[in-house]
Enzyme design. Sequence first.
Site, mmCIF file in Angstrom:
data_model
loop_
_atom_site.group_PDB
_atom_site.id
_atom_site.type_symbol
_atom_site.label_atom_id
_atom_site.label_comp_id
_atom_site.label_asym_id
_atom_site.label_seq_id
_atom_site.Cartn_x
_atom_site.Cartn_y
_atom_site.Cartn_z
ATOM 1 N N CYS A 78 0.821 -1.219 0.000
ATOM 2 C CA CYS A 78 0.000 0.000 0.000
ATOM 3 C C CYS A 78 0.855 1.270 0.000
ATOM 4 C CB CYS A 78 -0.991 -0.043 1.168
ATOM 5 S SG CYS A 78 -2.309 1.175 0.986
ATOM 6 N N HIS A 165 -3.846 -5.377 0.647
ATOM 7 C CA HIS A 165 -3.349 -5.783 1.967
ATOM 8 C C HIS A 165 -3.400 -7.302 2.141
ATOM 9 C CE1 HIS A 165 -2.965 -1.762 3.775
ATOM 10 N NE2 HIS A 165 -3.904 -1.459 2.898
ATOM 11 N N GLU A 167 -2.271 -8.931 4.561
ATOM 12 C CA GLU A 167 -2.329 -9.289 5.982
ATOM 13 C C GLU A 167 -3.756 -9.383 6.499
ATOM 14 O OE1 GLU A 167 -1.382 -6.522 4.634
ATOM 15 O OE2 GLU A 167 -1.816 -4.736 5.828
#
Length: 507
Positions: A78, A165, A167
């Site tokens: 990002c 993302h 994660e």
Amino acid sequence: MDKILVIDFGSQYTRLIARRVREAGVYSEVHPFNHIPALTEEVRGVILSGSPASVNDKDAPSPDLSGIRGHVPVLAICYGAQLLAKLGGGEVAGAPSREYGRAILHTENNDPLFDGVPKSTTVWMSHGDSIVRLPAGARLIGSTDDVSNAAFRLDGESTWAIQFHPEVHHTDQGPRILSNFVKNICRCSGEWTPASFIDSTVTSLKETIGYGEVILGLSGGVDSSVAALLLQKAVGERLHCIFVDSGLLRKNEFDEVLASYGGMGLQVEGIRAADRFLGDLRGVTDPEAKRKIIGRDYVEVFYEAARKYGNARFLAQGTIYPDVIESAPVGTQAVTIKSHHNVGGLPKDLHFEIVEPLRLLFKDEVRKVGKALGLDPAILNRHPFPGPGLGIRVLGEVTPDKVRTLQEADAIFISALRQYGLYDEVWQAGAMLLPVKSVGVMGDERTYESTVALRAVHSVDGMTADWVHLPYELLAEVSSEIINKVRGVNRVVYDISSKPPSTIEWE
Ligand code: XMP
């Protein structure tokens, strides 16, 4: 030990990146962008996090990455990806609207980052800016319908950049992508497990402590108990555990906790010091002042105990990673909301050397280690309890009477949670005694008494929390039992605030 550094640009997800890497069996550490450590041999790769900032802001974080890029593989997520784009002569511009939510990522070539990932897969986006032109030397490796430059790779260095993302839970192949990076690209062995942690920690504790004596303050909670078991393995009888009755513990906690340690082979001395704590707290109403007094009293009790144990040189603490981790303050000054943690609570001129065997672990990792060490499940799954105990749950001035009142109310609440089978579902629960009196009626009498507030939250690490939707029947039972049985209380309320903007404890 292989290590991945996660460089924090202030994203709310940074810790999550570190956790996911650890879940792949690789040890990771978070460092703020303005304090990036020099690379050591153990560092196998670096991940750059997201950020609330825009790379086009005047003061946008832009650390010198020359010591990293080209030396170890880099995965930029990002903001990190946008930073690399901008540094390489690409263009980043505000997207017409914030892109937030699910998107389908299409990958064409067989890039090692996407090894085993389907050609079309759901990813999670959360960004205000977009990379509208790739930097020099970039090869596009993934796009979504709205974001054409969603993933790219820089030629001539082992550097990947992704706009989404990996994660967050909603990125279907997130664990796979992170595992590809840390294991296949960075070549980490993936052997970071509770068992390996126990072995390496015991070895290093032996080296640090040598033949010294160690004092450890037990709290009855999971962190200090796991720390005790690790130290016991490392130094055996030279570990002296102390459990202090500060007068601010829960009802019957002192005796129950001492009994539960009895079976674990630990040498635990129970020290009754309630008068000292309650005496020093007399007349004090400010929460931070109360914390400092309680912290100081604990240290003094430890000092006195240390003298008995051949001048123990080491003081062990159950500090865990969220207590020490630094978040990168982006654009704002970091402010102290509460001087919470063990780390902050000790005086500067301490004469002990501090030993913190758990300072690298998250709470759930501590629990895994505790389980591997055979810790009693009753301690393993205990709710967190603040160091200053009921001292910060009696709002305002703390008196022995108020503590007793709160102990009774709290015990009723916690035992109801257990009866309803909800204790383990809830991350933390407790009662607060408010410094307000209100009018009530009991029998034919007017009453003018105190209010108890109940708090129960879901959380992962205490940094954010949500109030638990406890069943009305449970709340009704607890309320009537407290009002009927606890003298001095005529009103019970339930706290329905989230953190942020509230906090878990009221002080
Ligand atoms: P807050 O109230 O900041 O609390 O939302 C987050 C977590 O930290 C605990 N807490 C403390 N722990 N010393 C501690 O060791 C303290 O002074 C302290 N204050 C809050 C709180 O119980 C929750 O788990």
